[in-house]
Design a protein around this motif. Structure first.
Motif, mmCIF file in Angstrom:
data_model
loop_
_atom_site.group_PDB
_atom_site.id
_atom_site.type_symbol
_atom_site.label_atom_id
_atom_site.label_comp_id
_atom_site.label_asym_id
_atom_site.label_seq_id
_atom_site.Cartn_x
_atom_site.Cartn_y
_atom_site.Cartn_z
ATOM 1 N N GLU A 55 8.733 -13.870 -0.817
ATOM 2 C CA GLU A 55 8.349 -15.008 0.011
ATOM 3 C C GLU A 55 7.196 -14.625 0.946
ATOM 4 O O GLU A 55 7.001 -13.459 1.278
ATOM 5 N N LYS A 56 6.446 -15.622 1.379
ATOM 6 C CA LYS A 56 5.437 -15.398 2.410
ATOM 7 C C LYS A 56 6.136 -15.293 3.766
ATOM 8 O O LYS A 56 7.250 -15.819 3.930
ATOM 9 N N GLY A 57 5.523 -14.550 4.771
ATOM 10 C CA GLY A 57 4.342 -13.760 4.649
ATOM 11 C C GLY A 57 4.586 -12.462 3.897
ATOM 12 O O GLY A 57 5.606 -11.799 4.059
ATOM 13 N N MET A 58 3.593 -12.114 3.137
ATOM 14 C CA MET A 58 3.713 -10.961 2.258
ATOM 15 C C MET A 58 3.810 -9.656 3.046
ATOM 16 O O MET A 58 4.642 -8.796 2.753
ATOM 17 N N THR A 59 2.938 -9.500 4.042
ATOM 18 C CA THR A 59 2.918 -8.293 4.867
ATOM 19 C C THR A 59 2.649 -8.673 6.317
ATOM 20 O O THR A 59 2.276 -9.805 6.617
ATOM 21 N N ARG A 60 2.785 -7.690 7.207
ATOM 22 C CA ARG A 60 2.490 -7.922 8.623
ATOM 23 C C ARG A 60 1.101 -7.439 9.002
ATOM 24 O O ARG A 60 0.521 -7.910 9.978
ATOM 25 N N THR A 61 0.574 -6.471 8.266
ATOM 26 C CA THR A 61 -0.714 -5.871 8.614
ATOM 27 C C THR A 61 -1.604 -5.776 7.387
ATOM 28 O O THR A 61 -1.136 -5.850 6.242
ATOM 29 N N VAL A 62 -2.898 -5.573 7.632
ATOM 30 C CA VAL A 62 -3.855 -5.385 6.542
ATOM 31 C C VAL A 62 -3.530 -4.108 5.773
ATOM 32 O O VAL A 62 -3.597 -4.072 4.537
ATOM 33 N N ASP A 63 -3.163 -3.054 6.480
ATOM 34 C CA ASP A 63 -2.828 -1.789 5.817
ATOM 35 C C ASP A 63 -1.651 -1.962 4.865
ATOM 36 O O ASP A 63 -1.639 -1.408 3.758
ATOM 37 N N GLU A 64 -0.650 -2.730 5.293
ATOM 38 C CA GLU A 64 0.492 -2.988 4.417
ATOM 39 C C GLU A 64 0.063 -3.759 3.170
ATOM 40 O O GLU A 64 0.558 -3.501 2.068
ATOM 41 N N ALA A 65 -0.859 -4.701 3.354
ATOM 42 C CA ALA A 65 -1.328 -5.500 2.218
ATOM 43 C C ALA A 65 -2.018 -4.617 1.180
ATOM 44 O O ALA A 65 -1.780 -4.739 -0.025
ATOM 45 N N PHE A 66 -2.877 -3.702 1.645
ATOM 46 C CA PHE A 66 -3.559 -2.794 0.720
ATOM 47 C C PHE A 66 -2.567 -1.848 0.050
ATOM 48 O O PHE A 66 -2.685 -1.551 -1.146
ATOM 49 N N ALA A 67 -1.592 -1.378 0.814
ATOM 50 C CA ALA A 67 -0.593 -0.467 0.249
ATOM 51 C C ALA A 67 0.239 -1.167 -0.819
ATOM 52 O O ALA A 67 0.534 -0.592 -1.877
ATOM 53 N N LEU A 68 0.602 -2.418 -0.565
ATOM 54 C CA LEU A 68 1.386 -3.176 -1.535
ATOM 55 C C LEU A 68 0.570 -3.446 -2.794
ATOM 56 O O LEU A 68 1.070 -3.300 -3.917
ATOM 57 N N ARG A 69 -0.684 -3.835 -2.613
ATOM 58 C CA ARG A 69 -1.530 -4.081 -3.785
ATOM 59 C C ARG A 69 -1.666 -2.820 -4.635
ATOM 60 O O ARG A 69 -1.563 -2.872 -5.871
ATOM 61 N N LYS A 70 -1.872 -1.686 -3.987
ATOM 62 C CA LYS A 70 -2.005 -0.426 -4.713
ATOM 63 C C LYS A 70 -0.729 -0.106 -5.489
ATOM 64 O O LYS A 70 -0.781 0.324 -6.654
ATOM 65 N N THR A 71 0.413 -0.330 -4.861
ATOM 66 C CA THR A 71 1.688 -0.040 -5.517
ATOM 67 C C THR A 71 1.902 -0.927 -6.737
ATOM 68 O O THR A 71 2.349 -0.461 -7.792
ATOM 69 N N VAL A 72 1.582 -2.208 -6.602
ATOM 70 C CA VAL A 72 1.727 -3.137 -7.726
ATOM 71 C C VAL A 72 0.811 -2.731 -8.877
ATOM 72 O O VAL A 72 1.209 -2.735 -10.051
ATOM 73 N N GLU A 73 -0.421 -2.357 -8.559
ATOM 74 C CA GLU A 73 -1.369 -1.949 -9.599
ATOM 75 C C GLU A 73 -0.915 -0.670 -10.290
ATOM 76 O O GLU A 73 -1.026 -0.536 -11.511
ATOM 77 N N GLU A 74 -0.397 0.269 -9.518
ATOM 78 C CA GLU A 74 0.017 1.554 -10.087
ATOM 79 C C GLU A 74 1.269 1.429 -10.955
ATOM 80 O O GLU A 74 1.404 2.122 -11.964
ATOM 81 N N THR A 75 2.167 0.552 -10.569
ATOM 82 C CA THR A 75 3.426 0.432 -11.307
ATOM 83 C C THR A 75 3.335 -0.537 -12.477
ATOM 84 O O THR A 75 4.132 -0.461 -13.415
#
Length: 243
Positions: free
Chosen positions: A207-227
């Motif tokens: 559900e939204k909001g996806m993350t609280r910070t920009v750093d979390e957003a980048f970390a989540l995107r990286k994890t999704v791409e890697e997995t």
């Protein structure tokens, strides 16, 4: 290599591409197709730019979408069964029996009350609610009762085996019987739980909001791409045809 037209321009996405994509999808359906289509479109645009600049172009290989445990049925886990979690599970086809009773009563009293009729007409997504995690026992119990209501008949109807309850969400993620998770916890948990789910090989709807910070957003995107898991954010309004 993509086919080109007579003007040496990249071919556009057509019916054959769509059918090819759909043929390789698990029953996560449009969520998985959306991932494939976006990557396909990006590759076409990159090729088009390379041709215009007279650069060499090597088409990347599309990332495969990991298949679920069973190609016929997706086994869902719900993390957080508050008001929003119950709504999302209901949309997946699992309304609580008491809600069914209310809808049936409404239809008897008012012929214009179409809630139960609409619910029965809802598309069968070929999923089962197999796991439930919530810190409140009363909510976990309600989710179990909804999961058993496969026949959509209400409290007097036939019930099936209920979902398994987990006290800790990491126990749910560690269960190989769970293919995908819906995350509907308070917002500050979304990023961490989504990344943990991806690392556990579970497809994710958060559900939204996806993350609280920009750093979390980048970390989540990286994890999704890697997995390589299938990921969707719950922006329902943005996912309608009007957009």
């Amino acid at each position: 290599m993509e086919k080109e037209n007579h003007n040496n321009q990249p071919a556009k996405l057509g019916r054959r591409d769509v059918l090819k994509g759909l043929a390789t999808l698990p029953v996560l359906g449009i969520l998985g197709y959306g991932v494939w289509k976006k990557e396909k479109y990006t590759n076409l645009k990159n090729k088009e730019l390379s041709l215009e600049l007279d650069l060499g172009y090597e088409p990347p290989v599309l990332h495969p979408i990991p298949p679920p445990r069973d190609s016929r049925t997706i086994r869902l886990g719900i993390i957080g069964y508050g008001g929003r979690g119950e709504h999302l599970v209901r949309a997946a086809g699992f309304a609580h029996p008491s809600v069914i009773d209310e809808w049936k009563k409404g239809a008897k009293e008012n012929k214009n009350d179409k809630r139960y009729e609409d619910y029965l007409a809802q598309e069968d997504l070929n999923v089962v609610l197999a796991g439930v995690c919530d810190v409140f026992t009363v909510r976990s119990k309600r989710a179990m009762e909804a999961s058993a209501n496969l026949h959509r008949e209400g409290t007097e109807g036939k019930m099936e085996k209920p979902a398994k309850v987990y006290k800790n969400y990491k126990e749910l993620l560690a269960d190989p019987e769970i293919d995908a998770v819906i995350i509907a916890t308070p917002d500050h948990w979304h990023a961490q739980m989504a990344m943990d789910a991806a690392r556990a090989g579970k497809h994710v709807y958060v559900e939204k909001g996806m993350t609280r910070t920009v750093d979390e957003a980048f970390a989540l995107r990286k994890t999704v791409e890697e997995t390589g898991i299938v990921f969707q954010l719950g922006h329902q309004g943005r996912q309608t045809e009007s957009y």
